[in-house]
Scaffold this active site. Structure first.
Site, PDB file in Angstrom:
ATOM      1  CB  ILE A 153     -11.835  -5.784 -39.629  1.00  0.00           C
ATOM      2  CG1 ILE A 153     -12.351  -5.188 -40.956  1.00  0.00           C
ATOM      3  CG2 ILE A 153     -12.085  -7.297 -39.581  1.00  0.00           C
ATOM      4  CD1 ILE A 153     -11.594  -5.644 -42.198  1.00  0.00           C
ATOM      5  CG  ASP A 175      -3.194   4.330 -25.701  1.00  0.00           C
ATOM      6  OD1 ASP A 175      -3.345   3.140 -25.343  1.00  0.00           O
ATOM      7  OD2 ASP A 175      -3.478   5.299 -24.978  1.00  0.00           O
ATOM      8  CB  THR A 232      -9.770 -12.329 -42.847  1.00  0.00           C
ATOM      9  OG1 THR A 232      -9.802 -11.536 -41.663  1.00  0.00           O
ATOM     10  CG2 THR A 232     -10.327 -13.706 -42.562  1.00  0.00           C
ATOM     11  CB  ALA A 233      -5.089  -8.880 -42.582  1.00  0.00           C
ATOM     12  CG  ASP A 258     -10.670 -14.256 -47.318  1.00  0.00           C
ATOM     13  OD1 ASP A 258     -11.134 -15.005 -48.216  1.00  0.00           O
ATOM     14  OD2 ASP A 258     -10.958 -13.048 -47.248  1.00  0.00           O
ATOM     15  CD  GLU A 263      -5.318 -12.592 -52.442  1.00  0.00           C
ATOM     16  OE1 GLU A 263      -6.165 -11.882 -52.995  1.00  0.00           O
ATOM     17  OE2 GLU A 263      -5.225 -12.706 -51.226  1.00  0.00           O
ATOM     18  CG  HIS A 284      -9.166 -11.675 -51.123  1.00  0.00           C
ATOM     19  ND1 HIS A 284      -7.991 -11.014 -51.364  1.00  0.00           N
ATOM     20  CD2 HIS A 284      -9.897 -10.852 -50.312  1.00  0.00           C
ATOM     21  CE1 HIS A 284      -8.008  -9.843 -50.735  1.00  0.00           C
ATOM     22  NE2 HIS A 284      -9.163  -9.725 -50.100  1.00  0.00           N
ATOM     23  CB  ILE A 285     -14.941 -15.068 -50.034  1.00  0.00           C
ATOM     24  CG1 ILE A 285     -14.619 -15.868 -48.750  1.00  0.00           C
ATOM     25  CG2 ILE A 285     -14.726 -15.918 -51.280  1.00  0.00           C
ATOM     26  CD1 ILE A 285     -15.593 -17.008 -48.479  1.00  0.00           C
ATOM     27  N   GLY A 286     -13.584 -12.235 -48.267  1.00  0.00           N
ATOM     28  CA  GLY A 286     -13.918 -11.390 -47.108  1.00  0.00           C
ATOM     29  C   GLY A 286     -15.014 -10.367 -47.383  1.00  0.00           C
ATOM     30  CB  ALA A 287     -15.141  -7.425 -49.457  1.00  0.00           C
TER      31      ALA A 287
HETATM   32  P1  NAD Z   1      -8.248  -0.170 -40.098  1.00  0.00           P
HETATM   33  O1  NAD Z   1      -7.353   0.835 -40.732  1.00  0.00           O
HETATM   34  O2  NAD Z   1      -9.537   0.284 -39.501  1.00  0.00           O
HETATM   35  O3  NAD Z   1      -7.448  -0.989 -38.963  1.00  0.00           O
HETATM   36  C1  NAD Z   1      -6.131  -1.408 -39.112  1.00  0.00           C
HETATM   37  C2  NAD Z   1      -5.495  -1.396 -37.740  1.00  0.00           C
HETATM   38  O4  NAD Z   1      -4.180  -1.965 -37.844  1.00  0.00           O
HETATM   39  C3  NAD Z   1      -5.335   0.007 -37.153  1.00  0.00           C
HETATM   40  O5  NAD Z   1      -5.906   0.029 -35.859  1.00  0.00           O
HETATM   41  C4  NAD Z   1      -3.817   0.202 -37.068  1.00  0.00           C
HETATM   42  O6  NAD Z   1      -3.419   0.956 -35.924  1.00  0.00           O
HETATM   43  C5  NAD Z   1      -3.336  -1.225 -36.982  1.00  0.00           C
HETATM   44  N1  NAD Z   1      -1.929  -1.377 -37.393  1.00  0.00           N
HETATM   45  C6  NAD Z   1      -1.316  -0.849 -38.462  1.00  0.00           C
HETATM   46  N2  NAD Z   1      -0.023  -1.230 -38.483  1.00  0.00           N
HETATM   47  C7  NAD Z   1       0.168  -2.010 -37.401  1.00  0.00           C
HETATM   48  C8  NAD Z   1       1.286  -2.691 -36.859  1.00  0.00           C
HETATM   49  N3  NAD Z   1       2.480  -2.630 -37.458  1.00  0.00           N
HETATM   50  N4  NAD Z   1       1.102  -3.413 -35.729  1.00  0.00           N
HETATM   51  C9  NAD Z   1      -0.101  -3.460 -35.108  1.00  0.00           C
HETATM   52  N5  NAD Z   1      -1.184  -2.820 -35.573  1.00  0.00           N
HETATM   53  C10 NAD Z   1      -1.061  -2.111 -36.695  1.00  0.00           C
HETATM   54  O7  NAD Z   1      -8.503  -1.277 -41.225  1.00  0.00           O
HETATM   55  P2  NAD Z   1      -9.688  -2.360 -41.269  1.00  0.00           P
HETATM   56  O8  NAD Z   1     -10.832  -1.825 -42.050  1.00  0.00           O
HETATM   57  O9  NAD Z   1      -9.909  -2.908 -39.919  1.00  0.00           O
HETATM   58  O10 NAD Z   1      -9.004  -3.465 -42.199  1.00  0.00           O
HETATM   59  C11 NAD Z   1      -7.842  -4.167 -41.769  1.00  0.00           C
HETATM   60  C12 NAD Z   1      -7.235  -4.883 -42.954  1.00  0.00           C
HETATM   61  O11 NAD Z   1      -8.119  -5.920 -43.381  1.00  0.00           O
HETATM   62  C13 NAD Z   1      -7.092  -4.006 -44.217  1.00  0.00           C
HETATM   63  O12 NAD Z   1      -5.931  -3.230 -44.186  1.00  0.00           O
HETATM   64  C14 NAD Z   1      -7.062  -5.030 -45.308  1.00  0.00           C
HETATM   65  O13 NAD Z   1      -5.732  -5.445 -45.541  1.00  0.00           O
HETATM   66  C15 NAD Z   1      -7.857  -6.196 -44.742  1.00  0.00           C
HETATM   67  N6  NAD Z   1      -9.127  -6.388 -45.444  1.00  0.00           N
HETATM   68  C16 NAD Z   1      -9.374  -7.609 -45.992  1.00  0.00           C
HETATM   69  C17 NAD Z   1     -10.556  -7.852 -46.676  1.00  0.00           C
HETATM   70  C18 NAD Z   1     -10.849  -9.200 -47.266  1.00  0.00           C
HETATM   71  O14 NAD Z   1     -11.578  -9.271 -48.248  1.00  0.00           O
HETATM   72  N7  NAD Z   1     -10.343 -10.267 -46.681  1.00  0.00           N
HETATM   73  C19 NAD Z   1     -11.497  -6.809 -46.811  1.00  0.00           C
HETATM   74  C20 NAD Z   1     -11.238  -5.582 -46.209  1.00  0.00           C
HETATM   75  C21 NAD Z   1     -10.048  -5.368 -45.533  1.00  0.00           C
END
Ligand code: NAD
Length: 311
Positions: A153, A175, A232-233, A258, A263, A284-287
């Site tokens: 994301i 990295d 949105t995480a 979000d 929740e 929480h409408i991200g997906a």
């Molecule tokens: P991903 O695994 O591709 O990316 C996560 C990134 O975070 C990785 O690059 C990882 O290295 C980094 N990371 C992990 N711990 C870290 C730290 N302590 N400091 C810095 N970076 C760190 O995941 P993604 O698909 O990009 O999704 C990210 C997050 O988004 C998911 O884990 C989820 O919580 C959230 N998400 C939310 C929704 C929503 O509906 N709002 C939907 C999908 C995902």
């Protein structure tokens, strides 16, 4: 032809079901099945496909004596007792790649809505108030966006922000210098470096013991005055009480949210945060897009076929 039986206990994409059927799997759809009914019939099935409604608890797993795969057509596995299922030799599948674009677009949407006061203007106008003068916004162009978590994301957000003419700085656990260079993004030296340089900060990390409240009072204190926060995480990656305090003091100009620590939100402070006039909050409408749901179903169907070695 295979005699593998699949139970789909929550609604998923029709195309995904057709794909499984076309490969000879017997697919039963029972999208409103009760827990008791599921427990009674699960023994007949080799594969169970769920979304978030069905709770795959120990009693279901114990009754599913023939289960080989439990698949979640989506990301989170909170509704499945994953450890217990694995201890019984069951493969767990999910589709974390499905909502990437949906979440990235929502993130940009929240940024624009904040920058231009879209939600405030909309609410006021519906109440018959013409508040044009109060809605002096700002442009994203030329601003620095700090992306915390440069995974699926985070990278899609970076591409879109670059198209808006923003400077993008990012950090991840691993990295990212090569990927950052390719996208014209600066790799931050460390988290504090990113916090100090960014006009807007967006989080895209998973919730882990390391990321729990990773943005708190200390982190807010070193940010620029008037910074914008987008989350949105997962709610708990930010200390919500510290965010509320930073909004009240003006350190944080506005926030787009979000996700929440609970929740739906439970605590008084969570509602105070959501109701803050400079917070845009969505449930929480991200997906929640047609495309992300379709992708989740198709990805899961393809992963099931691959796991069963069916071409
Ligand atoms: P991903 O695994 O591709 O990316 C996560 C990134 O975070 C990785 O690059 C990882 O290295 C980094 N990371 C992990 N711990 C870290 C730290 N302590 N400091 C810095 N970076 C760190 O995941 P993604 O698909 O990009 O999704 C990210 C997050 O988004 C998911 O884990 C989820 O919580 C959230 N998400 C939310 C929704 C929503 O509906 N709002 C939907 C999908 C995902």
């Amino acid at each position: 032809m295979s005699s593998i039986k699949v139970l789909v206990s929550d609604p998923i994409s029709e195309n995904a079901i057709n794909l499984l059927k076309s490969k000879g799997l017997i697919v039963d759809e029972k999208p409103e099945i009760s827990h008791e009914e599921l427990k009674r019939i699960i023994e007949q099935y080799h594969v169970l496909i769920v979304r978030s409604r069905t709770k795959v608890t120990r009693d279901i797993i114990d009754s599913g004596r023939n289960l080989k795969i439990i698949a979640r057509a989506g990301v989170g596995l909170d509704n499945i007792d994953v450890e217990y299922a694995k201890s019984k030799g069951i493969t767990i599948l999910n589709a974390p790649e499905a909502p990437t674009i949906a979440v990235a677009e929502l993130t940009i949407g929240l940024m624009i809505a904040i920058a231009r006061g879209i939600c405030l203007g909309n609410m006021a106008l519906k109440e018959g108030k013409w508040i044009k003068k109060q809605l002096m916004g700002f442009e994203l162009y030329g601003k620095t966006l700090g992306i915390i978590g440069f995974g699926r994301i985070g990278k899609e957000v970076a591409k879109r922000a670059k198209a808006f003419g923003m400077n993008v700085i990012a950090i991840s656990r691993r990295d990212i210098s090569r990927e950052a260079r390719e996208l014209g993004v600066e790799a931050a030296k460390d988290l504090d470096d990113l916090l100090r340089k960014s006009d807007i900060i967006t989080l895209h990390v998973p919730l882990t013991p390391k990321t729990y409240h990773m943005i708190g009072e200390r982190e807010f204190s070193i940010m620029k005055d008037g910074v914008v926060i987008i989350n949105t995480a997962r709610g708990a990656v930010i200390d919500g009480k510290a965010l509320l305090k930073a909004l009240k003091s003006g350190k944080v100009y506005a926030a787009g949210l979000d996700v929440y620590e609970h929740e739906p939100p439970q605590e008084d402070w969570e509602w105070e945060l959501i109701r803050h006039p400079r917070v845009i909050a969505v449930p929480h409408i991200g997906a929640q897009t047609r495309e992300a749901q379709e992708k989740a179903g198709m990805i899961i169907a393809e992963k099931i076929l691959k796991t069963l070695n069916i071409k």
